[in-house]
Write a protein that holds these residues in place. Structure first.
Motif: not given
Length: 211
Positions: A114-127, A143-154
């Motif tokens: 689970p993570y929080t994206d740049y817009s503040g939405r709670e999401k889940v990433m899978e691999v 493409q972009w690292v804004e708040t860093g939440g998506t990259m940290q989840a990856a």
């Protein structure tokens, strides 16, 4: 061919096939389009850059330049726009490409984060769990690292499977994005991992302020 390209991609404000005589790092950033749809969208749209043949090539080359001497085993791109740059980087490096997906799109066994994206939405990433073996050196691309939440989840997904996302002065590979903003999450990533981006230092403050 150039005439056909210009005719198809030309807009009233910019010829997407024009190549400047001096191609300094980041020259292609001017190809990106500003947000005209309001605050629910990202402030800048890089996808127009990808329409420019030389712009896309130079962007990928700049992202990969710091990793030229590094033994990278695989490139992983983050859903969805990271797929474009990640797949292009993998092709240049002649490496495999792993898609890190938003939850619900993979029909095989997965690991979720689970993570929080740049817009503040709670999401889940899978691999998928069968692509990363312990010690595999991964170049993570988005493409972009804004708040860093998506990259940290990856990063967490890769490391939970035993993969290596390079920390400075330790192992090669690392993280690449057009822009890594000077946010709390962006600084956390820069401090812990080898990073590459396309924004010249003189322009970084403008990107951090979304100007």
């Amino acid at each position: 061919l150039h005439a056909q390209c210009s005719q198809r991609l030309r807009c009233p404000r910019m010829d997407l096939c024009h190549v400047p005589a001096a191609r300094e790092k980041g020259w292609y950033l001017a190809l990106m389009a500003p947000n005209v749809k309001g605050p629910t969208y990202a402030w800048l749209d890089p996808s127009r850059l990808y329409c420019h043949p030389q712009g896309l090539q130079d962007c990928v080359a700049d992202l990969l330049q710091p990793f030229q001497a590094d033994p990278i085993d695989m490139v992983a791109g983050i859903d969805a726009m990271g797929f474009i740059l990640g797949a292009a980087a993998a092709a240049v490096l002649q490496k495999g490409f792993l898609a890190i997906r938003k939850a619900g799109h993979l029909c095989v066994q997965t690991l979720a984060q689970p993570y929080t994206d740049y817009s503040g939405r709670e999401k889940v990433m899978e691999v998928r769990t069968d692509a990363i073996s312990p010690g595999l050196r991964i170049l993570l691309v988005d493409q972009w690292v804004e708040t860093g939440g998506t990259m940290q989840a990856a990063i967490q997904l890769v490391e939970r499977l035993g993969g290596v996302v390079a920390a400075p002065r330790r192992f090669p590979a690392g993280i690449a994005a057009i822009c890594i903003e000077d946010s709390e999450g962006g600084r956390w990533i820069r401090e812990r991992y080898k990073c590459s981006h396309c924004v010249p230092p003189r322009l970084q403050p403008r990107f951090d302020r979304h100007q």
